[in-house]
Design a protein around this motif. Structure first.
Motif, PDB file in Angstrom:
ATOM      1  N   ASP A   1      -8.451  -1.133   2.064  1.00  0.00           N
ATOM      2  CA  ASP A   1      -9.211  -1.253   3.101  1.00  0.00           C
ATOM      3  C   ASP A   1      -8.219  -1.577   4.209  1.00  0.00           C
ATOM      4  OD1 ASP A   1     -10.512  -2.490   5.295  1.00  0.00           O
ATOM      5  OD2 ASP A   1     -12.061  -3.627   4.215  1.00  0.00           O
ATOM      6  N   MET A   2      -7.731  -0.607   4.980  1.00  0.00           N
ATOM      7  CA  MET A   2      -6.666  -0.806   5.954  1.00  0.00           C
ATOM      8  C   MET A   2      -7.092  -1.788   6.996  1.00  0.00           C
ATOM      9  SD  MET A   2      -4.262   1.002   4.689  1.00  0.00           S
ATOM     10  CE  MET A   2      -3.015   1.519   5.853  1.00  0.00           C
ATOM     11  N   LYS A   3      -8.373  -1.811   7.776  1.00  0.00           N
ATOM     12  CA  LYS A   3      -8.576  -2.596   8.617  1.00  0.00           C
ATOM     13  C   LYS A   3      -8.786  -4.091   8.451  1.00  0.00           C
ATOM     14  CE  LYS A   3     -13.183  -2.605  10.726  1.00  0.00           C
ATOM     15  NZ  LYS A   3     -13.304  -4.037  10.741  1.00  0.00           N
TER      16      LYS A   3
ATOM     17  N   CYS B   1       0.641  -1.215   0.065  1.00  0.00           N
ATOM     18  CA  CYS B   1      -0.108   0.091   0.015  1.00  0.00           C
ATOM     19  C   CYS B   1       0.910   1.239   0.021  1.00  0.00           C
ATOM     20  CB  CYS B   1      -0.891  -0.002   1.313  1.00  0.00           C
ATOM     21  SG  CYS B   1      -2.217   1.240   1.190  1.00  0.00           S
ATOM     22  N   ASN B   2       1.714   1.501   0.922  1.00  0.00           N
ATOM     23  CA  ASN B   2       2.576   2.627   1.220  1.00  0.00           C
ATOM     24  C   ASN B   2       3.874   2.652   0.610  1.00  0.00           C
ATOM     25  OD1 ASN B   2       0.221   3.600   2.570  1.00  0.00           O
ATOM     26  ND2 ASN B   2       0.889   2.530   4.517  1.00  0.00           N
ATOM     27  N   ARG B   3       4.341   1.620   0.775  1.00  0.00           N
ATOM     28  CA  ARG B   3       5.955   1.519   0.080  1.00  0.00           C
ATOM     29  C   ARG B   3       6.209   0.571  -1.009  1.00  0.00           C
ATOM     30  NH1 ARG B   3       9.567  -0.125   4.750  1.00  0.00           N
ATOM     31  NH2 ARG B   3       8.323  -1.759   4.751  1.00  0.00           N
ATOM     32  N   THR B   4       5.136   0.647  -2.142  1.00  0.00           N
ATOM     33  CA  THR B   4       5.051  -0.091  -3.339  1.00  0.00           C
ATOM     34  C   THR B   4       6.331   0.056  -3.916  1.00  0.00           C
ATOM     35  OG1 THR B   4       2.753   0.780  -3.246  1.00  0.00           O
ATOM     36  CG2 THR B   4       3.515  -1.059  -5.002  1.00  0.00           C
TER      37      THR B   4
ATOM     38  N   GLY C   1      -0.182   4.806  -1.187  1.00  0.00           N
ATOM     39  CA  GLY C   1      -1.170   4.599  -0.236  1.00  0.00           C
ATOM     40  C   GLY C   1      -2.504   5.344  -0.306  1.00  0.00           C
ATOM     41  N   THR C   2      -2.915   5.732  -1.393  1.00  0.00           N
ATOM     42  CA  THR C   2      -4.199   6.361  -1.630  1.00  0.00           C
ATOM     43  C   THR C   2      -4.906   5.753  -2.689  1.00  0.00           C
ATOM     44  OG1 THR C   2      -3.227   8.188  -3.037  1.00  0.00           O
ATOM     45  CG2 THR C   2      -3.293   8.607  -0.490  1.00  0.00           C
TER      46      THR C   2
END
Length: 155
Positions: free
Chosen positions: A79-81, A27-30, A52-53
Motif C-alpha cells: 500500500d504505497m499511499k 519495497c523497491n530496493r530490498t 516492488g510488486t
C-alpha cells in the motif's frame, strides 16, 4: 484437531528518514538491505516477479541468534499511499518453528522523520515454541540501520 492461534509481537522504531524513503527501500530496493546491514543480512534476492510488486518472492539470508538462516517470503500486500507492506514467509527456517509467519510493516510520517511499525504475526507449531522476540529485535535493529543510512543522505 490441534489447537492453534494467531499471535503477535510488535515494535515501533523512530527514524530520522522519511516514511517514503524507508518504504521505498523495503519495497523497491530490498536487495540494498544487505549492503546497508551486512552484519546481519547477508543477501536479499528476488526469485519470482519484480522488486516492488505484489506476489513477488524474495529470499533473505540472515544471521539470527548466531545462526545463518534463510527465509523465502512472498510480498502479499503493498500500500504505497500508507507506506504499508505485508511479507508472508513461505519457506525457510522460521517455518520449522511456526505454522505461519508474516511481517507487517507500516511507516508513518512524523514531524521529524518517521515511525516504523513492525508486527510479527505467527502461529506456533507447539506450546514449546518461543515467541519471536529476538527476531523482532533484529527487525528493529535493521530498521535503525536503514534509517541511519537514509538520513546520511546517500541516495
Amino acid at each position: 484437531m490441534a489447537y492453534s492461534q494467531l499471535q503477535k509481537v510488535e515494535a515501533n522504531v523512530h527514524i530520522k528518514a522519511s516514511a517514503d524513503q524507508f518504504h521505498n527501500v523495503l519495497c523497491n530496493r530490498t536487495h540494498h538491505i544487505a549492503n546497508i546491514f551486512p552484519g546481519k543480512v547477508q543477501s536479499v534476492e528476488i526469485h519470482k516477479g519484480e522488486w516492488g510488486t505484489e506476489g513477488s518472492v524474495i529470499s533473505w539470508n540472515y544471521l539470527h541468534e548466531g545462526k545463518v538462516c534463510v527465509a523465502k517470503e512472498m510480498v502479499e500486500g503493498i500500500d504505497m499511499k500508507n507506506n504499508k507492506m505485508t511479507f508472508k514467509v513461505i519457506e525457510g527456517d522460521l517455518l520449522g518453528h511456526y505454522k505461519s509467519f508474516k511481517f507487517l510493516l507500516q511507516v508513518t510520517p512524523k514531524e521529524k522523520g518517521s515511525v516504523v511499525n513492525w508486527v510479527l504475526e505467527y502461529e506456533k507449531q507447539n506450546d514449546n515454541t518461543p515467541d519471536p522476540y529476538t527476531l523482532l529485535e533484529l527487525t528493529v535493529e535493521m530498521s535503525k540501520e536503514i534509517g541511519a543510512y537514509l538520513s546520511q543522505d546517500h541516495n
